[in-house]
Design a protein around this motif. Structure first.
Motif, mmCIF file in Angstrom:
data_model
loop_
_atom_site.group_PDB
_atom_site.id
_atom_site.type_symbol
_atom_site.label_atom_id
_atom_site.label_comp_id
_atom_site.label_asym_id
_atom_site.label_seq_id
_atom_site.Cartn_x
_atom_site.Cartn_y
_atom_site.Cartn_z
ATOM 1 N N ILE A 8 0.861 -1.187 0.000
ATOM 2 C CA ILE A 8 0.000 0.000 0.000
ATOM 3 C C ILE A 8 0.894 1.232 0.000
ATOM 4 C CG2 ILE A 8 -1.574 1.421 1.384
ATOM 5 C CD1 ILE A 8 -3.161 -0.704 0.264
ATOM 6 N N VAL A 10 0.576 5.443 0.121
ATOM 7 C CA VAL A 10 -0.246 6.635 0.327
ATOM 8 C C VAL A 10 0.623 7.843 0.005
ATOM 9 C CG1 VAL A 10 -1.559 7.991 1.999
ATOM 10 C CG2 VAL A 10 -1.594 5.487 2.123
ATOM 11 N N GLN A 52 -9.667 4.620 3.671
ATOM 12 C CA GLN A 52 -9.179 5.091 2.382
ATOM 13 C C GLN A 52 -8.220 4.075 1.758
ATOM 14 O OE1 GLN A 52 -7.748 9.024 3.308
ATOM 15 N NE2 GLN A 52 -9.817 9.875 3.371
ATOM 16 N N MET A 53 -7.460 3.366 2.585
ATOM 17 C CA MET A 53 -6.611 2.297 2.077
ATOM 18 C C MET A 53 -7.436 1.147 1.498
ATOM 19 S SD MET A 53 -3.670 1.902 4.996
ATOM 20 C CE MET A 53 -2.535 3.215 5.420
ATOM 21 N N VAL A 64 -3.864 6.751 -3.324
ATOM 22 C CA VAL A 64 -3.609 5.497 -2.626
ATOM 23 C C VAL A 64 -3.432 4.424 -3.684
ATOM 24 C CG1 VAL A 64 -4.445 3.791 -0.959
ATOM 25 C CG2 VAL A 64 -5.016 6.213 -0.652
ATOM 26 N N PHE A 66 -2.627 0.250 -4.409
ATOM 27 C CA PHE A 66 -2.598 -1.106 -3.870
ATOM 28 C C PHE A 66 -1.842 -1.982 -4.865
ATOM 29 C CE2 PHE A 66 -4.528 -5.379 -3.465
ATOM 30 C CZ PHE A 66 -4.197 -5.644 -2.143
ATOM 31 N N CYS A 86 -8.239 -8.187 0.584
ATOM 32 C CA CYS A 86 -8.084 -7.597 1.910
ATOM 33 C C CYS A 86 -9.117 -8.187 2.863
ATOM 34 C CB CYS A 86 -8.283 -6.078 1.865
ATOM 35 S SG CYS A 86 -7.195 -5.215 0.713
#
Length: 262
Positions: A8, A10, A52-53, A64, A66, A86
């Motif tokens: 991840i 950000v 938000q992730m 963000v 992934f 996830c």
């Protein structure tokens, strides 16, 4: 231990709710294979950052990613595919009260629409064993469960699709010290057996020390520290001083000196 690859990313993240600013210019790399602890005072935006992730909320500004792919702006099918990689353990478990233990765990599998019920049954029983819950409890309703059982069954549901990234929101909140220690040991065991990356928001210093490889501290709308627990403790900020260096914090850190030095 994490190898440095970001699962991840950000970048330049801002979060606003109306005129209220929660985050300003947050930058973060969650490394594959690590446990990253998120700490901060009430209202610091730990849960908002995790949402938000997951793509459940869109930042006012920033990105963000992934596994290198932008999380926001994707079509619904691609976003759901990312989310299926996830798992999430919500603060109070968030089991569906009208569904049995079995059906709560089976729900993510059924939503895939690719597994028959016989396979789902076997997988549900496997997930229950994974979290040390006897399969005889599968028919119980959430109202019949203790707080410790709710946490474990919620974890089984979070692990239903064998995620590579697990989010834990206050995983030991509401548990007595014995149950909290048992839950921490469960997470440690799962991490030893499975290729998991974990992002964990917690205010519990015992849990943070026991599980985290690195710690990110949110305060004053920003990330004021990021690093190993020892590095964070050495950072100069009023919240860090009050959180880690009070009487209770000093006692916990002293009891875990071996972990910090290791």
């Amino acid at each position: 231990m994490a190898d440095g690859e970001c699962i991840i990313e950000v970048e330049g993240l801002y979060t606003r709710f109306g005129s209220h600013v929660v985050h300003e210019d947050i930058n973060l790399c969650v490394r594959r294979g690590e446990v990253l602890g998120l700490v901060g005072g009430s209202g610091s935006g730990k849960t908002a950052l995790m949402r938000q992730m997951l793509g459940l909320e869109t930042p006012a500004q920033g990105k963000v990613r992934f596994s290198g792919l932008p999380l926001h702006g994707q079509d619904r099918k691609k976003l759901q595919y990312m989310r299926n990689r996830c798992g999430v353990l919500f603060q109070k478990g968030a089991l569906f009260s009208a569904l049995s233990v079995y059906d709560n765990i089976a729900l993510p599998m059924r939503e895939l629409r690719t597994l028959d019920e016989d396979i789902i049954r076997r997988l549900v029983m496997l997930k229950l064993k994974m979290v040390d819950i006897d399969t005889r409890h599968a028919t119980k309703m959430p109202a019949e469960l203790s707080g410790g059982m709710i946490k474990r069954i919620a974890l089984a549901r979070a692990m239903a699709l064998d995620p590579e990234l697990l989010f834990l929101d206050e995983p030991t909140a509401g548990l007595d010290p014995q149950l909290s220690d048992a839950f921490v040991k469960l997470i440690q065991g799962m991490r030893h057996e499975l290729p998991l990356t974990i992002v964990m928001a917690t205010h519990d210093l015992d849990t943070l020390v026991a599980l985290s490889d690195r710690v990110a501290v949110l305060a004053e709308q920003r990330m004021v520290a990021l690093g190993t627990l020892q590095e964070v403790i050495n950072a100069k900020h009023p919240f860090i001083t009050s959180f880690f260096c009070g009487e209770r914090g000093k006692r916990i850190l002293e009891n875990n000196r071996g972990i910090l030095q290791g």
